[in-house]
Design a protein around this motif. Structure first.
Motif, PDB file in Angstrom:
ATOM      1  N   LEU A   3       0.831  -1.202   0.000  1.00 32.07           N
ATOM      2  CA  LEU A   3       0.000   0.000   0.000  1.00 32.07           C
ATOM      3  C   LEU A   3       0.861   1.246   0.000  1.00 32.07           C
ATOM      4  O   LEU A   3       1.933   1.277   0.625  1.00 32.07           O
ATOM      5  N   THR A   4       0.381   2.279  -0.675  1.00 31.68           N
ATOM      6  CA  THR A   4       1.011   3.587  -0.568  1.00 31.68           C
ATOM      7  C   THR A   4       0.522   4.245   0.719  1.00 31.68           C
ATOM      8  O   THR A   4      -0.620   4.042   1.136  1.00 31.68           O
ATOM      9  N   PRO A   5       1.362   5.041   1.382  1.00 29.27           N
ATOM     10  CA  PRO A   5       0.960   5.613   2.666  1.00 29.27           C
ATOM     11  C   PRO A   5      -0.090   6.702   2.505  1.00 29.27           C
ATOM     12  O   PRO A   5      -0.172   7.363   1.472  1.00 29.27           O
ATOM     13  N   SER A   6      -0.878   6.890   3.546  1.00 28.10           N
ATOM     14  CA  SER A   6      -1.812   8.007   3.589  1.00 28.10           C
ATOM     15  C   SER A   6      -1.017   9.290   3.805  1.00 28.10           C
ATOM     16  O   SER A   6       0.136   9.261   4.245  1.00 28.10           O
ATOM     17  N   PRO A   7      -1.618  10.451   3.499  1.00 29.82           N
ATOM     18  CA  PRO A   7      -0.899  11.711   3.722  1.00 29.82           C
ATOM     19  C   PRO A   7      -0.381  11.864   5.141  1.00 29.82           C
ATOM     20  O   PRO A   7       0.679  12.459   5.363  1.00 29.82           O
ATOM     21  N   GLN A   8      -1.097  11.307   6.111  1.00 28.75           N
ATOM     22  CA  GLN A   8      -0.701  11.430   7.510  1.00 28.75           C
ATOM     23  C   GLN A   8       0.655  10.788   7.785  1.00 28.75           C
ATOM     24  O   GLN A   8       1.398  11.226   8.663  1.00 28.75           O
ATOM     25  N   ASN A  10       7.469   4.983   3.325  1.00 25.63           N
ATOM     26  CA  ASN A  10       7.440   4.873   1.865  1.00 25.63           C
ATOM     27  C   ASN A  10       6.294   3.990   1.399  1.00 25.63           C
ATOM     28  O   ASN A  10       5.611   4.302   0.431  1.00 25.63           O
ATOM     29  N   GLU A  11       6.118   2.862   2.067  1.00 26.44           N
ATOM     30  CA  GLU A  11       5.046   1.942   1.738  1.00 26.44           C
ATOM     31  C   GLU A  11       4.759   1.055   2.936  1.00 26.44           C
ATOM     32  O   GLU A  11       5.587   0.915   3.840  1.00 26.44           O
ATOM     33  N   VAL A  12       3.575   0.465   2.935  1.00 27.52           N
ATOM     34  CA  VAL A  12       3.169  -0.463   3.978  1.00 27.52           C
ATOM     35  C   VAL A  12       2.822  -1.788   3.313  1.00 27.52           C
ATOM     36  O   VAL A  12       2.102  -1.813   2.303  1.00 27.52           O
ATOM     37  N   GLU A  13       3.330  -2.889   3.855  1.00 31.36           N
ATOM     38  CA  GLU A  13       3.029  -4.212   3.333  1.00 31.36           C
ATOM     39  C   GLU A  13       2.180  -4.958   4.346  1.00 31.36           C
ATOM     40  O   GLU A  13       2.532  -5.045   5.525  1.00 31.36           O
ATOM     41  N   VAL A  14       1.060  -5.496   3.886  1.00 37.07           N
ATOM     42  CA  VAL A  14       0.114  -6.195   4.747  1.00 37.07           C
ATOM     43  C   VAL A  14       0.133  -7.680   4.392  1.00 37.07           C
ATOM     44  O   VAL A  14       0.008  -8.048   3.215  1.00 37.07           O
ATOM     45  N   THR A  15       0.284  -8.531   5.387  1.00 33.97           N
ATOM     46  CA  THR A  15       0.234  -9.984   5.197  1.00 33.97           C
ATOM     47  C   THR A  15      -0.819 -10.563   6.134  1.00 33.97           C
ATOM     48  O   THR A  15      -0.814 -10.272   7.327  1.00 33.97           O
ATOM     49  N   PHE A  16      -1.726 -11.360   5.579  1.00 32.30           N
ATOM     50  CA  PHE A  16      -2.736 -12.049   6.376  1.00 32.30           C
ATOM     51  C   PHE A  16      -2.345 -13.518   6.513  1.00 32.30           C
ATOM     52  O   PHE A  16      -2.076 -14.181   5.516  1.00 32.30           O
ATOM     53  N   LEU A  17      -2.337 -14.021   7.733  1.00 29.35           N
ATOM     54  CA  LEU A  17      -2.092 -15.438   7.993  1.00 29.35           C
ATOM     55  C   LEU A  17      -3.308 -15.975   8.738  1.00 29.35           C
ATOM     56  O   LEU A  17      -3.380 -15.924   9.973  1.00 29.35           O
ATOM     57  N   ALA A  18      -4.272 -16.459   7.988  1.00 30.23           N
ATOM     58  CA  ALA A  18      -5.521 -16.934   8.587  1.00 30.23           C
ATOM     59  C   ALA A  18      -5.355 -18.361   9.088  1.00 30.23           C
ATOM     60  O   ALA A  18      -4.513 -19.130   8.606  1.00 30.23           O
TER      61      ALA A  18
END
Length: 329
Positions: free
Chosen positions: A183-188, A194-202
């Motif tokens: 994901l690209t970061p929000s303005p905040q 620079n970027e956020v990486e999300v990983t789901f481990l269900a």
């Protein structure tokens, strides 16, 4: 010898196989249903087994850079032990349960660029054919969708998604690879991340959410990655915008860091676990093959990132696995 060569691509005297998945996307941990349609050849054949194999295109890092390959991550035997008469048509219905960590391939009906397939293996008289490959579409679980919606509502945008070979230490990861949604970061947070990486481990009891931020460096300190982890239930009712914003605040304020080979203890004293291991096996980085994500007013912003659009993913699946099949024997 590859079975399709033995029988002339299953077209010269041999049986043919066509697997048809039921319409609609499946979900991690849910049922995958459909039918395997067989048509007999010029003679009778003993069908020893019909096996479905789940395969994925996965990126792997090594000393010389990054490469891609095929990983089979589950197999199901759905039929066999019968004789298929010459010219006879026979259908085998199936219902199998997908692994909980099966990557999601779409969000709000739009492809993320993740390539998954269901490959049908037909064994006849000791020979095997893996020629039939079908695209596998996976929609997110409700909790996964809620988290991604919250990121979108907070101003984060979709950049890309990919599958990385390796394991995230200190988690309950089961598959030999994991999915990164970048994901690209929000303005905040744009001045710090620079970027956020999300990983789901269900898993059957809930889901781990692993967040990694590629942090911006200041004048006196270089940029570095921060990593932290949280856990949620499948049916949790939360103010997800507030929850995810809290996660981000913890992530960017996280003092622990680790180098390119995963040293350090990024989980220590953080998230809902309060302890954990480290990120090992390889460094999580690099953009994936982004496509289109449309999410509506409260979801991730519409974004087109260089690469394949949804219609091209189907062709990519077939082209990618074609070489893999011919190498087997």
């Amino acid at each position: 010898m590859v079975f399709k060569r033995l029988l002339g691509s299953l077209g010269v005297g041999g049986p043919t196989v066509d697997t048809v998945l039921d319409p609609g996307a499946a979900r991690p941990g849910g049922a995958l249903t459909g039918q395997v349609h067989l048509k007999g050849g010029d003679a009778d054949f003993d069908i020893e087994h019909i096996t479905l194999e789940l395969v994925a295109r996965v990126e792997a890092e090594h000393g010389e850079g990054e490469s891609e390959g095929v990983v089979a991550f589950e197999r199901f035997t759905v039929g066999g032990g019968f004789r298929l008469g010459a010219g006879q048509q026979h259908s085998v219905p199936f219902a199998v349960t997908l692994p909980w960590e099966t990557p999601i391939t779409e969000l709000y009906g739009q492809a993320l660029g993740i390539v998954l397939g269901v490959r049908t293996e037909l064994a006849v008289a000791g020979a095997r054919d893996k020629g039939d490959l079908d695209q596998l579409n996976i929609a997110p679980l409700p909790a996964q969708e809620a988290v991604l919606e919250a990121f979108g509502a907070l101003g984060f945008g979709f950049r890309s998604a990919d599958l990385e070979y390796g394991r995230i230490g200190g988690t309950g990861q089961q598959l030999p690879f994991y999915q990164e949604i970048e994901l690209t970061p929000s303005p905040q947070y744009a001045d710090r991340v620079n970027e956020v990486e999300v990983t789901f481990l269900a898993n059957p009891g809930g889901m781990e959410v692993v967040l990694e931020a590629d942090r911006r460096g200041g004048l006196l300190s270089g940029g570095h990655d921060a990593l932290t982890r949280f856990t949620v239930g499948h049916h949790d009712s939360r103010d997800w915008n507030t929850e995810v914003d809290g996660w981000m605040r913890q992530l960017v304020e996280h003092r622990a860091s680790y180098g390119s080979h995963g040293h350090g203890d990024p989980y220590a004293g953080h998230g809902h676990y309060g302890h954990g291991g480290h990120h090992d096996d390889h460094h999580r980085s690099g953009p994936g093959m982004g496509t289109v994500v449309a999410a509506g007013a409260a979801g991730l912003a519409v974004g087109v990132v260089g690469g394949m659009v949804a219609a091209e993913v189907v062709d990519e699946v077939g082209d990618f696995f074609e070489g893999d099949e011919e190498d087997e024997g």
